[in-house]
Scaffold this motif. Sequence first.
Motif, mmCIF file in Angstrom:
data_model
loop_
_atom_site.group_PDB
_atom_site.id
_atom_site.type_symbol
_atom_site.label_atom_id
_atom_site.label_comp_id
_atom_site.label_asym_id
_atom_site.label_seq_id
_atom_site.Cartn_x
_atom_site.Cartn_y
_atom_site.Cartn_z
ATOM 1 N N SER B 201 0.844 -1.193 0.000
ATOM 2 C CA SER B 201 0.000 0.000 0.000
ATOM 3 C C SER B 201 0.879 1.243 0.000
ATOM 4 C CB SER B 201 -0.964 0.020 1.196
ATOM 5 O OG SER B 201 -0.281 0.295 2.385
ATOM 6 N N TYR B 202 0.278 2.369 -0.344
ATOM 7 C CA TYR B 202 1.077 3.599 -0.428
ATOM 8 C C TYR B 202 1.478 4.048 0.969
ATOM 9 C CZ TYR B 202 2.858 7.976 -2.124
ATOM 10 O OH TYR B 202 3.702 9.013 -2.434
ATOM 11 N N ASN B 204 0.429 3.597 5.285
ATOM 12 C CA ASN B 204 -0.070 2.519 6.132
ATOM 13 C C ASN B 204 -1.480 2.804 6.660
ATOM 14 O OD1 ASN B 204 -0.112 0.177 7.574
ATOM 15 N ND2 ASN B 204 1.415 0.793 9.096
ATOM 16 N N TYR B 206 -4.213 0.978 5.993
ATOM 17 C CA TYR B 206 -5.101 -0.184 6.047
ATOM 18 C C TYR B 206 -4.718 -1.183 7.123
ATOM 19 C CZ TYR B 206 -5.861 1.835 1.447
ATOM 20 O OH TYR B 206 -6.087 2.711 0.424
ATOM 21 N N THR B 210 -6.185 -4.960 7.381
ATOM 22 C CA THR B 210 -5.394 -6.132 7.010
ATOM 23 C C THR B 210 -5.224 -7.088 8.191
ATOM 24 O OG1 THR B 210 -3.380 -4.834 7.362
ATOM 25 C CG2 THR B 210 -4.156 -5.057 5.108
ATOM 26 N N VAL B 217 0.717 -7.584 4.159
ATOM 27 C CA VAL B 217 1.258 -6.359 3.551
ATOM 28 C C VAL B 217 2.772 -6.483 3.455
ATOM 29 C CG1 VAL B 217 1.441 -3.862 3.728
ATOM 30 C CG2 VAL B 217 -0.589 -5.010 4.591
ATOM 31 N N PHE B 220 5.557 -0.648 1.786
ATOM 32 C CA PHE B 220 4.837 0.585 1.443
ATOM 33 C C PHE B 220 5.597 1.334 0.370
ATOM 34 C CE2 PHE B 220 2.115 -0.255 4.820
ATOM 35 C CZ PHE B 220 2.883 -0.635 5.917
ATOM 36 N N TRP B 250 -2.471 -1.064 -3.115
ATOM 37 C CA TRP B 250 -3.622 -0.342 -2.597
ATOM 38 C C TRP B 250 -3.293 1.133 -2.455
ATOM 39 C CZ3 TRP B 250 -6.758 -3.318 1.631
ATOM 40 C CH2 TRP B 250 -7.061 -4.597 1.137
ATOM 41 N N LEU B 251 -4.106 1.927 -3.129
ATOM 42 C CA LEU B 251 -3.894 3.375 -3.074
ATOM 43 C C LEU B 251 -5.040 4.056 -2.363
ATOM 44 C CD1 LEU B 251 -3.048 3.959 -6.800
ATOM 45 C CD2 LEU B 251 -1.433 3.735 -4.946
ATOM 46 N N GLU B 252 -4.706 4.929 -1.439
ATOM 47 C CA GLU B 252 -5.731 5.819 -0.928
ATOM 48 C C GLU B 252 -6.110 6.754 -2.078
ATOM 49 O OE1 GLU B 252 -2.737 5.381 0.146
ATOM 50 O OE2 GLU B 252 -2.757 4.672 2.190
#
Lengths: 242, 298
Positions: B201-202, B204, B206, B210, B217, B220, B250-252
């Motif tokens: 993910s971009y 942290n 999530y 997770t 994960v 990042f 996963w991107l916000e």
Amino acid sequence: MFLLTSLIACLILALVMPFLGRRVLERRIVFVDLALAQFAATGYAIGLASDTSGPLWAAGITVVAVLAFAALPYASKLPKEAVMGAMYAVAAAAGMVILTQLPHAEGHMTDLMFGSLLGASYFDLAVLAALGFLAIIMLRFSGNDTYIQRVMFYTALALAVVPAIHAVGIVLVFGMLLLPALAAWQGEKNGPVWLALLVGVSGAVVGVMMAEFLDLPPSSSVVLALFACGLPIFIWNLGKRE
Amino acid sequence: MKYLQKLLLLIITFILVQTTAMAGNLRIVASLPALGQIAQGVAGEFAEVKVLAHVGQDPHFVPPKPTLARHLAHADLLIAAGFGLEIGWLPPLVDASRNNNIRQASQGYLDGRNVLNKVLGKPQGKITRELGDIHPEGNPHWWMDPVNGVRLAEVIAERLSQLDPLHADIYRQRASNFAEKIKMRIPQWKTSIQRFSPLVSYHNSYLYLTQRFELHVIDFVEPKPGIEPSTSHLDALVSKMKQNNVQSVWLEPYHDGSMVRKLCELALASCRSMPDAVQGEGFDGYINMFDQLAAGGK
């Protein structure tokens, strides 16, 4: 490969921007690039807000801006920098207001306005190179005397600077535009082109490599490298003047 | 003239009636959309809920506007994530609102501390700026675990029962129904979301999600929170992603950009915009978010 595309992007800029930068220094106008880029970004915002083509609005507004700037005569009493600075502020404010109407576009917009060097694709680089080359050719036909010559100049700037800002970000573009030309500045006029290009290319290579090995953000690293490479040349030129 | 006078009287009466009707309602302000949706679900027609940040906005940096301070000025209850998430923008707004009811530790304020049993992501050892823009009190994105959402609903129900004892039973009942709904759906979400693991993910954001759904994960994109990555970090990340067979990035919504898209292309993973809030009213809005996440975002 992130390293490779970053390096190529910086080299393209290093071989194109100094040509434009020298002319910008001659005319004592810097803000025009920022103003043009902001006009383009605001045009994009209008496109997003009205659900029509962003690039078309951006191109249209930039064209109008170019024609308007060219209408200011070279030796006019009106302080040109002030006009462009003011226009930048107005365009930025308009863009901001338009943005607040769009709930989801804020992040998208920052990406548009201030692209990231790391995000450049090979296609982006090809476009940058092509437009840069076109801009340099247009510079041959530019000048201060006739309206058409001035239009040529501002169009050359727009072609090179606006897509570059969108691709790699504003700080790097401004660094590349001004630092090499400033380093090569001799006395009252521009120094030789090859000197500016040398500063640009060495700054690009040193900066990207430094970022890679020291784990630093590349755009900032290149700007600092340009400064480091340019400063000795600048001082040497100062000494040469006498 | 007489007709106009009658009309004016009618309008004034109409407005006054509205005001007295609204005066009975509680005024709740939530800092973030997901929190607001849960509050709306519990309070229903007995409160007016306003949300400060909108969907898709980075919760760390919400630009302050005068209207936000105005909402806070009239609030009976302020609900925030806490743990330093809104520390950059909420305190000045609360000060500007001059509303002492909603200050921390008062009856009109609640945040993650009132909700969580266990705080994840607390940094170990000595905390300095070298670690980037970390949250020293722990990871603040706690509403991304549906179980925490349920816990929030229960806490809101208790707090509203104190502020408005007349409808206490209704609030508690609603929270309880919500808990049932969530409990039923967690297994479905868990099975559905497995296919996106392992992931990168971009930021942290999530962590709680997770952990709850047992996703893996790997790393990042931002090497340290708030710092742009370097070319070596990104190139190393691409190899790491290939090595670990990472399925998705996963991107916000506020971190989407050309750099991450390029990363996904190079590492052969799917780029997914995973929202931390979606449009929607009340509990349905919050539940809808997990439906979208389980389906793979956008």
